[in-house]
Motif scaffolding. Structure first.
Motif, PDB file in Angstrom:
ATOM      1  N   PHE A 124     -28.855  42.760 -36.715  1.00 22.70           N
ATOM      2  CA  PHE A 124     -29.306  42.691 -38.104  1.00 22.70           C
ATOM      3  C   PHE A 124     -29.212  41.245 -38.615  1.00 22.70           C
ATOM      4  O   PHE A 124     -30.153  40.728 -39.224  1.00 22.70           O
ATOM      5  CB  PHE A 124     -28.457  43.628 -38.963  1.00 22.70           C
ATOM      6  CG  PHE A 124     -28.831  43.606 -40.401  1.00 22.70           C
ATOM      7  CD1 PHE A 124     -29.949  44.311 -40.854  1.00 22.70           C
ATOM      8  CD2 PHE A 124     -28.093  42.882 -41.322  1.00 22.70           C
ATOM      9  CE1 PHE A 124     -30.324  44.294 -42.178  1.00 22.70           C
ATOM     10  CE2 PHE A 124     -28.446  42.859 -42.659  1.00 22.70           C
ATOM     11  CZ  PHE A 124     -29.561  43.570 -43.104  1.00 22.70           C
ATOM     12  N   PHE A 125     -28.050  40.600 -38.393  1.00 17.66           N
ATOM     13  CA  PHE A 125     -27.898  39.213 -38.854  1.00 17.66           C
ATOM     14  C   PHE A 125     -28.797  38.257 -38.098  1.00 17.66           C
ATOM     15  O   PHE A 125     -29.319  37.304 -38.691  1.00 17.66           O
ATOM     16  CB  PHE A 125     -26.440  38.762 -38.763  1.00 17.66           C
ATOM     17  CG  PHE A 125     -25.595  39.311 -39.876  1.00 17.66           C
ATOM     18  CD1 PHE A 125     -25.905  39.045 -41.198  1.00 17.66           C
ATOM     19  CD2 PHE A 125     -24.508  40.103 -39.599  1.00 17.66           C
ATOM     20  CE1 PHE A 125     -25.139  39.556 -42.229  1.00 17.66           C
ATOM     21  CE2 PHE A 125     -23.719  40.618 -40.618  1.00 17.66           C
ATOM     22  CZ  PHE A 125     -24.034  40.343 -41.929  1.00 17.66           C
ATOM     23  N   LEU A 126     -29.013  38.503 -36.823  1.00 16.44           N
ATOM     24  CA  LEU A 126     -29.913  37.652 -36.047  1.00 16.44           C
ATOM     25  C   LEU A 126     -31.339  37.784 -36.582  1.00 16.44           C
ATOM     26  O   LEU A 126     -32.036  36.778 -36.768  1.00 16.44           O
ATOM     27  CB  LEU A 126     -29.844  38.035 -34.561  1.00 16.44           C
ATOM     28  CG  LEU A 126     -30.612  37.149 -33.605  1.00 16.44           C
ATOM     29  CD1 LEU A 126     -29.996  35.738 -33.598  1.00 16.44           C
ATOM     30  CD2 LEU A 126     -30.565  37.716 -32.210  1.00 16.44           C
ATOM     31  N   GLY A 127     -31.752  38.968 -36.897  1.00 16.50           N
ATOM     32  CA  GLY A 127     -33.086  39.179 -37.447  1.00 16.50           C
ATOM     33  C   GLY A 127     -33.193  38.677 -38.877  1.00 16.50           C
ATOM     34  O   GLY A 127     -34.249  38.191 -39.300  1.00 16.50           O
ATOM     35  N   ILE A 163     -23.249  45.633 -32.097  1.00 13.36           N
ATOM     36  CA  ILE A 163     -24.580  45.207 -31.646  1.00 13.36           C
ATOM     37  C   ILE A 163     -25.591  45.338 -32.788  1.00 13.36           C
ATOM     38  O   ILE A 163     -26.431  44.450 -32.996  1.00 13.36           O
ATOM     39  CB  ILE A 163     -25.026  46.005 -30.405  1.00 13.36           C
ATOM     40  CG1 ILE A 163     -24.166  45.603 -29.195  1.00 13.36           C
ATOM     41  CG2 ILE A 163     -26.507  45.811 -30.110  1.00 13.36           C
ATOM     42  CD1 ILE A 163     -24.355  46.482 -27.986  1.00 13.36           C
ATOM     43  N   PHE A 164     -25.504  46.417 -33.564  1.00 12.21           N
ATOM     44  CA  PHE A 164     -26.405  46.593 -34.700  1.00 12.21           C
ATOM     45  C   PHE A 164     -26.211  45.479 -35.720  1.00 12.21           C
ATOM     46  O   PHE A 164     -27.183  44.879 -36.209  1.00 12.21           O
ATOM     47  CB  PHE A 164     -26.182  47.960 -35.356  1.00 12.21           C
ATOM     48  CG  PHE A 164     -26.984  48.146 -36.599  1.00 12.21           C
ATOM     49  CD1 PHE A 164     -28.338  48.455 -36.530  1.00 12.21           C
ATOM     50  CD2 PHE A 164     -26.403  47.972 -37.856  1.00 12.21           C
ATOM     51  CE1 PHE A 164     -29.095  48.607 -37.678  1.00 12.21           C
ATOM     52  CE2 PHE A 164     -27.155  48.125 -39.007  1.00 12.21           C
ATOM     53  CZ  PHE A 164     -28.494  48.448 -38.912  1.00 12.21           C
ATOM     54  N   ILE A 165     -24.951  45.206 -36.054  1.00 13.31           N
ATOM     55  CA  ILE A 165     -24.668  44.160 -37.042  1.00 13.31           C
ATOM     56  C   ILE A 165     -25.142  42.805 -36.529  1.00 13.31           C
ATOM     57  O   ILE A 165     -25.773  42.030 -37.272  1.00 13.31           O
ATOM     58  CB  ILE A 165     -23.162  44.142 -37.402  1.00 13.31           C
ATOM     59  CG1 ILE A 165     -22.815  45.412 -38.181  1.00 13.31           C
ATOM     60  CG2 ILE A 165     -22.795  42.895 -38.202  1.00 13.31           C
ATOM     61  CD1 ILE A 165     -21.341  45.614 -38.417  1.00 13.31           C
TER      62      ILE A 165
END
Length: 156
Positions: free
Chosen positions: A150-153, A145-147
């Protein structure tokens, strides 16, 4: 089950005291103790019946309860003989019938305790394994979820 074993032992001690009582008053007191501890043992065994969830444990438990019934019958005969003053016959009944049954009862109760302990350890191991899998799943999910976040942001 441990409490049932302890109260059963107390009932046995008071049975010995009742058989060897010097007068009627002492006998009645010890008889009352025997009966009280026996009732307490029965209550603990009834509570323990729920723990015997597997078929093997249920068979062991039923065997222990059948032996308990036989011991209680012999115990009642011993108490009647002692109450009537026939101490010699009570001693003979105690040694020839009650004690062998009682030892078998104790042995089978110990087998039941060991079986319940093994099952408890096995269940605890299963719970521990599920807990470890849940922790790993949670950790990996958080990282994914973090990754993803991070990529979505980063792409926006």
């Amino acid at each position: 089950m441990a409490l049932a074993n302890q109260t059963r032992g107390e009932a046995f001690v008071h049975l010995m005291r009742a058989v060897n009582a010097k007068d009627s008053e002492e006998f009645q007191k010890e008889k009352a103790e025997v009966l009280a501890y026996s009732e307490w043992t029965q209550a603990e065994l009834d509570a323990c019946r729920r723990m015997a969830a597997t078929a093997v444990n249920q068979q062991l438990f039923d065997k222990v309860m059948a032996e308990r019934t036989d011991c209680l019958k012999s115990r009642d005969v011993i108490l009647l003989m002692s109450e009537s003053g026939d101490r010699k016959s009570a001693d003979k009944e105690l040694v020839t019938h009650f004690l062998p049954m009682y030892h078998q009862y104790l042995d089978n109760a110990q087998i039941l305790v060991e079986s319940l302990s093994r099952d408890g350890i096995h269940q605890a191991d299963k719970i521990g394994m599920i807990s470890r899998y849940t922790q790993v799943f949670t950790f990996v999910s958080c990282i994914i979820i973090f990754i993803f976040g991070f990529f979505l942001g980063y792409t926006r």
